[in-house]
Motif scaffolding. Structure first.
Motif, PDB file in Angstrom:
ATOM      1  N   ILE A 130     -86.861  19.816  18.422  1.00 27.85           N
ATOM      2  CA  ILE A 130     -86.167  20.487  17.317  1.00 27.85           C
ATOM      3  C   ILE A 130     -86.798  20.116  15.979  1.00 27.85           C
ATOM      4  CG2 ILE A 130     -83.975  20.693  16.088  1.00 27.85           C
ATOM      5  CD1 ILE A 130     -82.574  20.146  18.788  1.00 27.85           C
ATOM      6  N   ALA A 131     -87.013  18.806  15.753  1.00 27.93           N
ATOM      7  CA  ALA A 131     -87.565  18.345  14.481  1.00 27.93           C
ATOM      8  C   ALA A 131     -88.971  18.900  14.246  1.00 27.93           C
ATOM      9  CB  ALA A 131     -87.582  16.819  14.443  1.00 27.93           C
ATOM     10  N   PRO A 173     -90.103  29.501  15.429  1.00 22.78           N
ATOM     11  CA  PRO A 173     -88.812  30.056  15.863  1.00 22.78           C
ATOM     12  C   PRO A 173     -88.073  29.110  16.815  1.00 22.78           C
ATOM     13  CG  PRO A 173     -90.657  31.162  16.954  1.00 22.78           C
ATOM     14  CD  PRO A 173     -91.246  30.313  15.871  1.00 22.78           C
ATOM     15  N   ILE A 174     -86.831  28.803  16.462  1.00 24.01           N
ATOM     16  CA  ILE A 174     -86.019  27.918  17.290  1.00 24.01           C
ATOM     17  C   ILE A 174     -84.557  28.104  16.926  1.00 24.01           C
ATOM     18  CG2 ILE A 174     -86.311  26.003  15.657  1.00 24.01           C
ATOM     19  CD1 ILE A 174     -86.030  24.071  18.001  1.00 24.01           C
ATOM     20  N   SER A 175     -83.694  28.050  17.923  1.00 24.07           N
ATOM     21  CA  SER A 175     -82.253  28.042  17.683  1.00 24.07           C
ATOM     22  C   SER A 175     -81.639  27.044  18.657  1.00 24.07           C
ATOM     23  CB  SER A 175     -81.639  29.432  17.877  1.00 24.07           C
ATOM     24  OG  SER A 175     -81.797  29.871  19.217  1.00 24.07           O
ATOM     25  N   VAL A 176     -80.516  26.484  18.246  1.00 30.29           N
ATOM     26  CA  VAL A 176     -79.845  25.469  19.052  1.00 30.29           C
ATOM     27  C   VAL A 176     -78.402  25.890  19.281  1.00 30.29           C
ATOM     28  CG1 VAL A 176     -79.204  23.037  19.221  1.00 30.29           C
ATOM     29  CG2 VAL A 176     -81.331  23.680  18.068  1.00 30.29           C
ATOM     30  N   HIS A 201     -83.382  26.930  22.206  1.00 30.84           N
ATOM     31  CA  HIS A 201     -83.973  28.228  22.529  1.00 30.84           C
ATOM     32  C   HIS A 201     -85.204  28.438  21.656  1.00 30.84           C
ATOM     33  CE1 HIS A 201     -80.173  29.194  24.592  1.00 30.84           C
ATOM     34  NE2 HIS A 201     -79.573  28.700  23.520  1.00 30.84           N
ATOM     35  N   THR A 202     -86.362  28.582  22.281  1.00 27.97           N
ATOM     36  CA  THR A 202     -87.603  28.821  21.551  1.00 27.97           C
ATOM     37  C   THR A 202     -88.622  29.455  22.499  1.00 27.97           C
ATOM     38  OG1 THR A 202     -89.431  27.798  20.344  1.00 27.97           O
ATOM     39  CG2 THR A 202     -88.375  26.469  22.037  1.00 27.97           C
ATOM     40  N   PRO A 203     -89.445  30.363  21.987  1.00 24.43           N
ATOM     41  CA  PRO A 203     -90.498  30.947  22.827  1.00 24.43           C
ATOM     42  C   PRO A 203     -91.662  29.985  23.069  1.00 24.43           C
ATOM     43  CG  PRO A 203     -90.643  31.805  20.600  1.00 24.43           C
ATOM     44  CD  PRO A 203     -89.398  30.974  20.647  1.00 24.43           C
ATOM     45  N   ILE A 204     -91.665  28.866  22.364  1.00 22.27           N
ATOM     46  CA  ILE A 204     -92.758  27.893  22.504  1.00 22.27           C
ATOM     47  C   ILE A 204     -92.401  26.920  23.615  1.00 22.27           C
ATOM     48  CG2 ILE A 204     -94.089  26.104  21.352  1.00 22.27           C
ATOM     49  CD1 ILE A 204     -93.415  27.524  18.699  1.00 22.27           C
TER      50      ILE A 204
END
Length: 357
Positions: free
Chosen positions: A125-126, A134-137, A234-237
């Motif tokens: 996350i960090a 792109p990232i969501s938690v 949640h991330t495409p990476i």
């Protein structure tokens, strides 16, 4: 006749010796079952992170490396483990309650395993937040880390359980459980919805009186459990961290730096060997850890040029103090760098001249 008496005399001489050997053997066997409430710490290893972390679409710079540091821990389950621990170099003996907070060895190991999983997640996350990727938690509830023995929850809640609902209220906001308990009373019954290994459980438990919080004078209602947010990233990476059987939260900072190094356009190591330790929060805060002095020795032995350690920013913090004292004691050429945030660590790295040889 004389010969017979001589033989009988020799035979009687052997019996006390034989009995002593048997008694000694029994004592040695019994000592194996005498539990000693101690942990013995000694320097572990400094482990390169390039082989542990894989980021899809990332790259691994050829020069320099980030290293996580470990502490070798022996639980003195018997006198032989204790004596073995005493033979380790630079060892430190700590009472078990100081280390595990009164948890059983199994419970403590479960907690440490969760902490490593949390370190993976916090680093991910960090790092992605830092790089504006792109990232969501999503918070799914609160996870049970441990349960105090002798409470109503003991035997009903277990480490790894995720509490999603309390008294009909969703716990997607982890702080909601504190609000609910503030308006509850000791002895009241609360209903819980729990996810355990993919199965939903419904429990009814009574609140017990817990010791007052620091600065307060009154007991408070609670369940006697330690909790942490249960989150899904949640991330495409695609990021994979293979930390093996190493547990605990203290590699968070170094995981984060390695992820950024593989995804970013600049080699953060600047060609140096960078070791370190420190927890990593999702907002980039570096937190205190255990065994800082032991990790200094591990990093120095591995030939690290620099060592990141959590800065001592609050009353009672001692990581930087102990690390700097140990570095001076062993006479290492490695530079100790206290940091309180991810940004501070990266700013220091970017200030280094690239290593040319």
């Amino acid at each position: 006749m004389g010969s017979d008496r001589t033989l009988r005399f020799k035979s009687r001489k052997r019996w006390p010796l034989f009995t002593g050997v048997i008694v000694l053997a029994i004592v040695l066997i019994l000592m194996n079952f005498i539990s000693l409430p101690y942990y013995i710490y000694s320097p572990g290893e400094a482990l390169p992170l390039q082989s542990m972390i894989s980021v899809k679409g990332g790259h691994k710079p050829a020069k320099g490396e980030f290293m996580m540091t470990t502490v070798y821990v022996v639980y003195a389950s018997n006198i032989y483990n204790f004596l073995y621990g005493l033979m380790l170099p630079h060892h430190q003996i700590l009472p078990a309650p100081t280390v595990n907070g009164g948890l059983t060895n199994t419970e403590y190991n479960q907690l440490e395993a969760y902490m490593m999983t949390s370190a993976h997640q916090g680093a991910e996350i960090a790092a992605l937040h830092y790089l504006h990727k792109p990232i969501s938690v999503t918070t799914t509830g609160v996870m049970v880390l441990s349960v105090q023995r002798g409470t109503a929850a003991y035997g009903h809640l277990f480490p790894g359980d995720i509490i999603t609902v309390m008294d009909g209220e969703s716990l997607k906001d982890p702080n909601r459980i504190l609000t609910i308990l503030q308006h509850a009373k000791v002895g009241e019954r609360v209903s819980l919805t729990v996810i355990r290994q993919g199965h939903i459980k419904h429990l009814l438990l009574h609140l017990m009186a817990l010791p007052p919080l620091p600065g307060h004078h009154h007991e408070r209602p609670g369940l006697g459990i330690f909790l942490a947010p249960a989150q899904v990233v949640h991330t495409p990476i695609h990021i994979v961290i293979h930390s093996g059987d190493i547990d605990g939260p203290s590699a968070g900072l170094m995981f984060t730096l390695e992820i950024i190094n593989q995804l970013g356009s600049v080699n953060l190591t600047r060609g140096y060997r960078i070791a370190g330790t420190g927890t990593m929060s999702a907002d980039g805060t570096v937190g205190q850890i255990g065994g800082a002095a032991h990790k200094i020795i591990a990093a120095s032995n591995a030939g690290a040029n620099y060592f990141f350690v959590p800065a001592d920013t609050a009353a009672g913090d001692t990581n930087a103090l102990h690390a700097e004292e140990e570095a001076k004691k062993i006479g290492t050429k490695m530079k100790v760098v206290p940091v309180s945030s991810l940004q501070q660590a990266i700013s220091f790295l970017m200030s280094l001249p690239p290593k040319t040889s």
